[in-house]
Scaffold this motif. Structure first.
Motif, short mmCIF file in Angstrom:
data_model
loop_
_atom_site.label_atom_id
_atom_site.label_comp_id
_atom_site.label_asym_id
_atom_site.label_seq_id
_atom_site.Cartn_x
_atom_site.Cartn_y
_atom_site.Cartn_z
N MET A 55 0.95 -1.12 -0.04
CA MET A 55 0.08 0.02 0.09
C MET A 55 0.73 1.20 -0.15
SD MET A 55 -2.79 -0.93 2.82
CE MET A 55 -1.44 -1.62 4.17
N VAL A 56 0.81 2.16 -0.92
CA VAL A 56 1.32 3.50 -0.94
C VAL A 56 0.18 4.39 -1.36
CG1 VAL A 56 2.98 4.99 -2.01
CG2 VAL A 56 3.44 2.43 -1.83
N LEU A 57 0.16 5.65 -0.44
CA LEU A 57 -0.87 6.53 -0.61
C LEU A 57 0.09 7.79 -1.12
CD1 LEU A 57 -3.66 6.07 2.00
CD2 LEU A 57 -3.62 5.51 -0.40
N PRO A 58 -0.65 8.76 -1.83
CA PRO A 58 0.17 10.05 -2.25
C PRO A 58 0.47 10.96 -1.00
CG PRO A 58 -1.90 9.78 -3.42
CD PRO A 58 -2.01 8.83 -2.24
N THR A 59 -0.17 11.13 -0.21
CA THR A 59 -0.11 12.15 1.01
C THR A 59 -0.35 11.33 2.25
OG1 THR A 59 -2.31 12.92 0.52
CG2 THR A 59 -0.15 14.18 -0.32
N GLU A 60 -0.16 12.13 3.40
CA GLU A 60 -0.28 11.62 4.71
C GLU A 60 -1.73 11.13 4.98
OE1 GLU A 60 1.91 11.07 7.08
OE2 GLU A 60 3.80 12.19 5.98
N LEU A 92 -6.46 0.98 -7.95
CA LEU A 92 -6.77 2.13 -7.66
C LEU A 92 -8.09 2.23 -7.01
CD1 LEU A 92 -6.26 5.29 -7.84
CD2 LEU A 92 -7.18 5.55 -10.12
N VAL A 93 -8.45 2.67 -5.71
CA VAL A 93 -9.50 2.63 -5.13
C VAL A 93 -10.01 3.96 -4.62
CG1 VAL A 93 -9.21 0.19 -3.98
CG2 VAL A 93 -8.43 2.28 -2.79
N ASP A 94 -11.30 4.20 -4.72
CA ASP A 94 -11.89 5.21 -4.34
C ASP A 94 -11.24 6.67 -4.99
OD1 ASP A 94 -13.79 6.52 -2.44
OD2 ASP A 94 -12.17 7.40 -1.30
N THR A 95 -10.91 6.47 -6.22
CA THR A 95 -10.61 7.57 -6.87
C THR A 95 -11.21 7.49 -8.31
OG1 THR A 95 -8.40 7.32 -5.74
CG2 THR A 95 -8.47 8.66 -7.50
N GLY A 96 -11.53 8.92 -8.73
CA GLY A 96 -12.28 9.05 -10.02
C GLY A 96 -11.52 9.11 -11.02
N SER A 97 -10.25 9.45 -11.04
CA SER A 97 -9.34 9.60 -12.00
C SER A 97 -7.84 9.49 -11.44
CB SER A 97 -9.32 11.03 -12.68
OG SER A 97 -8.31 11.18 -13.74
N ILE A 98 -6.99 8.69 -12.15
CA ILE A 98 -5.52 8.58 -11.86
C ILE A 98 -5.05 9.70 -11.78
CG2 ILE A 98 -4.61 8.28 -14.04
CD1 ILE A 98 -3.03 5.53 -12.53
N SER A 99 -5.47 10.86 -12.26
CA SER A 99 -4.54 11.97 -12.06
C SER A 99 -4.79 12.66 -10.70
CB SER A 99 -4.98 13.16 -13.02
OG SER A 99 -6.37 13.56 -12.77
N ILE A 104 2.23 11.15 -7.15
CA ILE A 104 2.60 9.98 -7.71
C ILE A 104 2.29 10.05 -9.31
CG2 ILE A 104 2.14 7.49 -7.95
CD1 ILE A 104 1.34 7.43 -4.96
N PHE A 105 1.23 10.47 -9.68
CA PHE A 105 0.68 10.76 -10.93
C PHE A 105 1.83 11.36 -11.95
CE2 PHE A 105 -1.36 12.84 -14.54
CZ PHE A 105 -1.90 11.81 -15.31
N SER A 106 2.25 12.61 -11.36
CA SER A 106 3.43 13.33 -12.23
C SER A 106 4.74 12.81 -12.16
CB SER A 106 3.38 14.69 -11.84
OG SER A 106 2.21 15.69 -11.93
N ALA A 107 4.97 12.46 -11.01
CA ALA A 107 6.59 11.70 -10.84
C ALA A 107 6.76 10.24 -11.43
CB ALA A 107 6.91 11.81 -9.37
N GLU A 108 5.51 9.51 -11.38
CA GLU A 108 5.60 8.27 -11.92
C GLU A 108 4.76 7.80 -12.99
OE1 GLU A 108 7.71 6.43 -10.37
OE2 GLU A 108 8.17 7.26 -8.39
N ARG A 109 4.72 8.82 -14.01
CA ARG A 109 4.05 8.52 -15.29
C ARG A 109 4.66 7.42 -16.06
NH1 ARG A 109 0.80 12.50 -17.24
NH2 ARG A 109 0.58 14.54 -16.25
N ALA A 110 5.92 7.06 -16.10
CA ALA A 110 6.31 5.86 -16.75
C ALA A 110 6.10 4.80 -16.17
CB ALA A 110 7.83 6.01 -17.04
N TYR A 111 6.29 4.85 -14.71
CA TYR A 111 5.84 3.45 -14.09
C TYR A 111 4.29 3.01 -14.01
CZ TYR A 111 5.57 0.59 -9.63
OH TYR A 111 5.35 -0.30 -8.86
#
Length: 330
Positions: A55-60, A92-99, A104-111
């Protein structure tokens, strides 16, 4: 493939997740109780099925997550940190768009582009970006969907998993008050309670665990409350935050208090953040769609509870949001 029912989706989702060697579970920026509860709840369900999950979340995480023993295991993304290289499925859970999983979205686009995406969500604004998507917009919370999925998979849920899923149900329904709360929502909650879910602990962490500084912040924000008839709004500036000693979580109770004033249709909190951006939190009366307003501003959420983060100063953000909201209400 987009699924809208448990019966359609359960076999395909189970096959995809049990076939993966290593699953990464994540959710949206500034995670709320449903984001945390669904991340931890799904992880526990999958591990019981023999899956390897990180599990990894974008912020605290929010402070209410302290009642979940798995909370310390949830990774918080930091720029430059490496996500597990051997992950072969992102959920991806509970999220309307991967953006919405910034940064994470900006820094890990290739991943992200190199790995298949599976989505489980209940937001009406969901764009269905996964190769498999279960989007049930009538569900009150993503945790409700996960409770139903576990039943469809005949997968037993223990007390800790039930508690995590209850957290999502309680927070996203605002203690079972929203218009999306259905008989099925209450049945899922009752089933989780019967399985040992600690509803009282979840309720106390959400309702009665606020720091004194948050109470001071609420008082200052109420002093600045503005009544425009259809819209009631207030703000919480960095100067106010520093003056009260409140942390970045201060604000949830402000929005909740505003929405108890019966004379308006929509309620807005403008919160100035340390990085110079402005976080907006909106609530509305039943039938009033602030979710589409938030979506038009790059945010997301529900029809009656939504938000966004704007790369603007406080005055500009206020003018933009209020003008957009006035048009929407008209």
């Amino acid at each position: 493939m987009l699924y809208t029912t448990i019966q359609q989706a359960a076999p395909a989702l189970r096959d995809a997740m049990t076939a993966a060697r290593h699953i990464l579970v994540t959710s949206h920026i500034n995670p709320d109780g449903d984001a945390v509860g669904s991340s931890i709840g799904l992880t526990r369900i999958l591990r019981a099925m023999g899956c390897r999950v990180t599990m990894v979340l974008p912020t605290e995480l929010p402070s209410l997550a302290v009642v979940l023993p798995d909370a310390p295991e949830v990774g918080v993304y930091s720029q430059g940190a490496s996500l597990p290289a051997d992950v072969d499925l992102v959920v991806l859970v509970d999220t309307g768009s991967i953006s919405r999983i910034e940064p994470i979205f900006s820094a890990e686009r290739a991943y992200l582009a190199q790995r298949p995406l599976l989505v489980i969500d209940h937001h009406a604004t969901n764009s269905g970006e996964g190769f498999l998507n279960l989007v049930m917009t009538e569900a009150a919370a993503t945790c409700e969907i996960l409770g139903l999925l576990a039943q469809a998979w005949n997968q037993a849920i223990d007390a800790e998993t039930a508690t995590a899923l209850l957290m999502g149900l309680v927070t996203d329904t605002q203690s079972f008050q929203t218009s999306h709360t259905s008989p099925r929502t209450l049945r899922v909650a009752a089933d989780l309670l019967a399985l040992g879910g600690r509803l009282n602990e979840v309720m106390r962490s959400m309702m009665y665990g606020k720091p004194f500084a948050h109470a001071k912040a609420l008082g200052m924000a109420i002093e600045r409350m503005h009544d425009e008839g259809d819209i009631i709004w207030t703000e919480f500036t960095q100067a106010m935050q520093q003056g009260t000693g409140a942390d970045d979580e201060a604000g949830d109770e402000i929005t909740a208090y505003l929405s108890r004033v019966a004379t308006a249709k929509a309620y807005v909190l403008f919160k100035e953040r340390r990085d110079g951006t402005v976080k907006i939190s909106m609530r509305s009366q039943p039938g009033i769609d602030v979710g589409s307003v938030a979506h038009s501003l790059g945010g997301g959420g529900h029809r009656e509870a939504a938000g966004a983060t704007l790369q603007l100063g406080l005055d500009e953000a206020r003018d933009l949001v209020l003008s957009t909201l006035r048009v929407a209400l008209a």
